[in-house]
Design a protein around this motif. Sequence first.
Motif, PDB file in Angstrom:
ATOM      1  N   MET A   1       0.841  -1.183   0.000  1.00 16.89           N
ATOM      2  CA  MET A   1       0.000   0.000   0.000  1.00 16.89           C
ATOM      3  C   MET A   1       0.887   1.247   0.000  1.00 16.89           C
ATOM      4  O   MET A   1       1.891   1.304   0.685  1.00 16.89           O
ATOM      5  N   GLU A   2       0.484   2.214  -0.783  1.00 15.50           N
ATOM      6  CA  GLU A   2       1.211   3.478  -0.869  1.00 15.50           C
ATOM      7  C   GLU A   2       0.324   4.587  -0.293  1.00 15.50           C
ATOM      8  O   GLU A   2      -0.532   5.119  -1.009  1.00 15.50           O
ATOM      9  N   PRO A   3       0.512   4.951   0.973  1.00 14.30           N
ATOM     10  CA  PRO A   3      -0.355   5.969   1.579  1.00 14.30           C
ATOM     11  C   PRO A   3      -0.386   7.284   0.813  1.00 14.30           C
ATOM     12  O   PRO A   3      -1.398   7.975   0.808  1.00 14.30           O
ATOM     13  N   GLY A   4       0.684   7.630   0.139  1.00 15.65           N
ATOM     14  CA  GLY A   4       0.723   8.861  -0.636  1.00 15.65           C
ATOM     15  C   GLY A   4      -0.208   8.841  -1.839  1.00 15.65           C
ATOM     16  O   GLY A   4      -0.456   9.876  -2.447  1.00 15.65           O
ATOM     17  N   ARG A   5      -0.708   7.657  -2.186  1.00 16.63           N
ATOM     18  CA  ARG A   5      -1.662   7.511  -3.286  1.00 16.63           C
ATOM     19  C   ARG A   5      -3.066   7.237  -2.766  1.00 16.63           C
ATOM     20  O   ARG A   5      -3.899   6.679  -3.466  1.00 16.63           O
ATOM     21  N   MET A   6      -3.331   7.626  -1.526  1.00 15.21           N
ATOM     22  CA  MET A   6      -4.657   7.412  -0.929  1.00 15.21           C
ATOM     23  C   MET A   6      -5.302   8.760  -0.661  1.00 15.21           C
ATOM     24  O   MET A   6      -4.645   9.689  -0.189  1.00 15.21           O
ATOM     25  N   GLU A  47      -8.304  16.474  -8.275  1.00 12.49           N
ATOM     26  CA  GLU A  47      -7.513  16.190  -7.069  1.00 12.49           C
ATOM     27  C   GLU A  47      -7.329  14.687  -6.887  1.00 12.49           C
ATOM     28  O   GLU A  47      -6.238  14.228  -6.541  1.00 12.49           O
ATOM     29  N   VAL A  48      -8.364  13.915  -7.124  1.00  9.23           N
ATOM     30  CA  VAL A  48      -8.251  12.460  -7.038  1.00  9.23           C
ATOM     31  C   VAL A  48      -7.197  11.977  -8.030  1.00  9.23           C
ATOM     32  O   VAL A  48      -6.317  11.179  -7.686  1.00  9.23           O
ATOM     33  N   ARG A  49      -7.245  12.456  -9.247  1.00  4.27           N
ATOM     34  CA  ARG A  49      -6.257  12.066 -10.269  1.00  4.27           C
ATOM     35  C   ARG A  49      -4.837  12.453  -9.846  1.00  4.27           C
ATOM     36  O   ARG A  49      -3.899  11.685 -10.034  1.00  4.27           O
ATOM     37  N   ARG A  50      -4.697  13.647  -9.287  1.00  6.80           N
ATOM     38  CA  ARG A  50      -3.377  14.104  -8.844  1.00  6.80           C
ATOM     39  C   ARG A  50      -2.812  13.172  -7.778  1.00  6.80           C
ATOM     40  O   ARG A  50      -1.652  12.771  -7.840  1.00  6.80           O
ATOM     41  N   ARG A  93     -16.345  11.541 -13.598  1.00 10.05           N
ATOM     42  CA  ARG A  93     -15.150  12.213 -14.113  1.00 10.05           C
ATOM     43  C   ARG A  93     -13.864  11.437 -13.826  1.00 10.05           C
ATOM     44  O   ARG A  93     -12.776  11.965 -13.998  1.00 10.05           O
ATOM     45  N   LEU A  94     -13.991  10.205 -13.394  1.00  6.34           N
ATOM     46  CA  LEU A  94     -12.803   9.419 -13.055  1.00  6.34           C
ATOM     47  C   LEU A  94     -12.442   8.385 -14.116  1.00  6.34           C
ATOM     48  O   LEU A  94     -11.647   7.486 -13.864  1.00  6.34           O
ATOM     49  N   GLY A  95     -12.987   8.523 -15.300  1.00  5.47           N
ATOM     50  CA  GLY A  95     -12.637   7.622 -16.387  1.00  5.47           C
ATOM     51  C   GLY A  95     -11.154   7.677 -16.699  1.00  5.47           C
ATOM     52  O   GLY A  95     -10.523   8.718 -16.584  1.00  5.47           O
ATOM     53  N   GLY A  96     -10.605   6.541 -17.057  1.00  8.19           N
ATOM     54  CA  GLY A  96      -9.191   6.469 -17.400  1.00  8.19           C
ATOM     55  C   GLY A  96      -8.298   6.069 -16.240  1.00  8.19           C
ATOM     56  O   GLY A  96      -7.147   5.692 -16.446  1.00  8.19           O
ATOM     57  N   ILE A  97      -8.809   6.138 -15.017  1.00  9.99           N
ATOM     58  CA  ILE A  97      -8.030   5.657 -13.868  1.00  9.99           C
ATOM     59  C   ILE A  97      -8.046   4.133 -13.915  1.00  9.99           C
ATOM     60  O   ILE A  97      -9.072   3.511 -14.198  1.00  9.99           O
ATOM     61  N   HIS A  98      -6.914   3.533 -13.636  1.00  8.96           N
ATOM     62  CA  HIS A  98      -6.794   2.070 -13.700  1.00  8.96           C
ATOM     63  C   HIS A  98      -7.342   1.437 -12.408  1.00  8.96           C
ATOM     64  O   HIS A  98      -6.593   1.006 -11.545  1.00  8.96           O
ATOM     65  N   PHE A  99      -8.671   1.398 -12.308  1.00  9.56           N
ATOM     66  CA  PHE A  99      -9.297   0.791 -11.142  1.00  9.56           C
ATOM     67  C   PHE A  99      -9.210  -0.727 -11.236  1.00  9.56           C
ATOM     68  O   PHE A  99      -9.450  -1.313 -12.287  1.00  9.56           O
TER      69      PHE A  99
END
Length: 141
Positions: A1-6, A47-50, A93-99
């Motif tokens: 887990m990468e807390p900086g990506r949460m 912000e979520v993408r960032r 608006r979160l399309g393209g994120i690798h969920f």
Amino acid sequence: MEPGRMIQLGIRSPVDRGTWDWTVAKGITIVTAQQAHESTPAALAAEVRRVLGEGPAYLSFDIDALDPAFAPGTGTPEVGGLATWQAQGLLRRLGGIHFTGMDVVEVAPAHDVAEITALAAATMAWEYLALLGSETAEAGG
């Protein structure tokens, strides 16, 4: 887990300063409900993408992020939450994120009035699936 990506979005219940400081010190981004209300779904999605950056991500949608007017059937109702349109606008608006997966948590059927919360939870899961479906269609599959 990468807390900086949460990122935790919609936080508004009381939390002791030590817990808050520990969470932030680990690199987790917190966007309070008040901050979300002062923003837009587009800005929140940015912000979520960032925060997520590239790479796989998992979406856990806690139904009590929604205001109890939109999701009364939760074990921890707290006023001042997001409206369903805000959550939908953000998710769309979160399309393209690798969920790699998603869940919806904290739905308490015993407290649900006219299944409002169940409908909100199902809608958020549907929005997530629609994101995945649109990506598959764009990829030609």
